[in-house]
Design an enzyme around this catalytic site. Structure first.
Site, PDB file in Angstrom:
ATOM      1  N   HIS A  48       0.843  -1.206   0.000  1.00 52.88           N
ATOM      2  CA  HIS A  48       0.000   0.000   0.000  1.00 52.88           C
ATOM      3  C   HIS A  48       0.878   1.257   0.000  1.00 52.88           C
ATOM      4  CE1 HIS A  48      -3.236  -2.584   2.137  1.00 52.88           C
ATOM      5  NE2 HIS A  48      -3.719  -2.295   0.930  1.00 52.88           N
TER       6      HIS A  48
ATOM      7  N   SER B 172      -3.197  -7.721   2.781  1.00 57.99           N
ATOM      8  CA  SER B 172      -3.538  -7.548   4.203  1.00 57.99           C
ATOM      9  C   SER B 172      -4.025  -8.868   4.800  1.00 57.99           C
ATOM     10  CB  SER B 172      -4.623  -6.485   4.364  1.00 57.99           C
ATOM     11  OG  SER B 172      -4.176  -5.240   3.896  1.00 57.99           O
TER      12      SER B 172
END
Ligand code: PNS
Length: 164
Positions: free
Chosen positions: A17, A127
């Site tokens: 990210h 994630s």
């Protein structure tokens, strides 16, 4: 001024990210990192924690702001005069869905989407996998910033069952 948004759940944010946010910051005058708050979806980290971690990660990026949103992403874009959505794409499997969302968002509002190929060193990082590996006692130190690692360790008391 060209404004972009990097949207996501960020539960938690990863180095992948961060790479996309940094690259968006190099391309646009102002970048919002928009954290989707979805009460119906079970998250490991609360919205406030996810936002705090992103603020820590982007503290040195002067023109990056972190915000939360619920509902449609295009409504967030309209409210903040954002004309471009920036997302990372890890592989061809993800591309189809990203194209569909990009086309829907453009049809809804005219907002364009820029898809950035994920840097190869982060292309296997998600994630979900980071949470699973951390929960089972695996080492994710290379995959997330230190303050995310600390929080993951606090939340991951489980260790693999060695009693078999
Ligand atoms: O990190 P995620 O969970 O893959 O992020 C997905 C996200 C937040 C980018 C996507 O679910 C989204 O944009 N949700 C907001 C609701 C919305 O606008 N839906 C229509 C998409 S075309």
């Amino acid at each position: 001024m060209r404004r972009a948004v990097c949207p996501g759940s960020f539960d938690p944010m990863t180095n992948g990210h961060l790479d996309i946010i940094g690259r968006a910051a190099a391309l646009f005058d102002e970048v919002y990192v928009a954290v989707l708050v979805n009460e119906a979806k079970q998250a490991l980290f609360g919205a406030d924690e996810r936002i705090t971690m992103l603020q820590q990660a982007t503290a040195t990026m002067g023109h990056v702001r972190v915000a939360s949103f619920g509902g449609l992403l295009v409504d967030f874009c309209t409210e903040r005069s954002v004309d471009t959505i920036v997302k990372g794409v890890r592989d061809s499997g993800e591309l189809g869905y990203e194209l569909q969302m990009a086309q829907m968002n453009r049809a809804l509002s005219g907002v364009e989407t820029v898809l950035l190929p994920t840097a190869p060193q982060w292309s296997f990082v998600s994630s979900s996998l980071v949470k699973e590996v951390a929960r089972l006692g695996g080492d994710v130190e290379q995959l997330v910033p230190p303050y995310v690692l600390d929080r993951l360790r606090q939340r991951s008391p489980d260790r693999p069952d060695e009693s078999i």
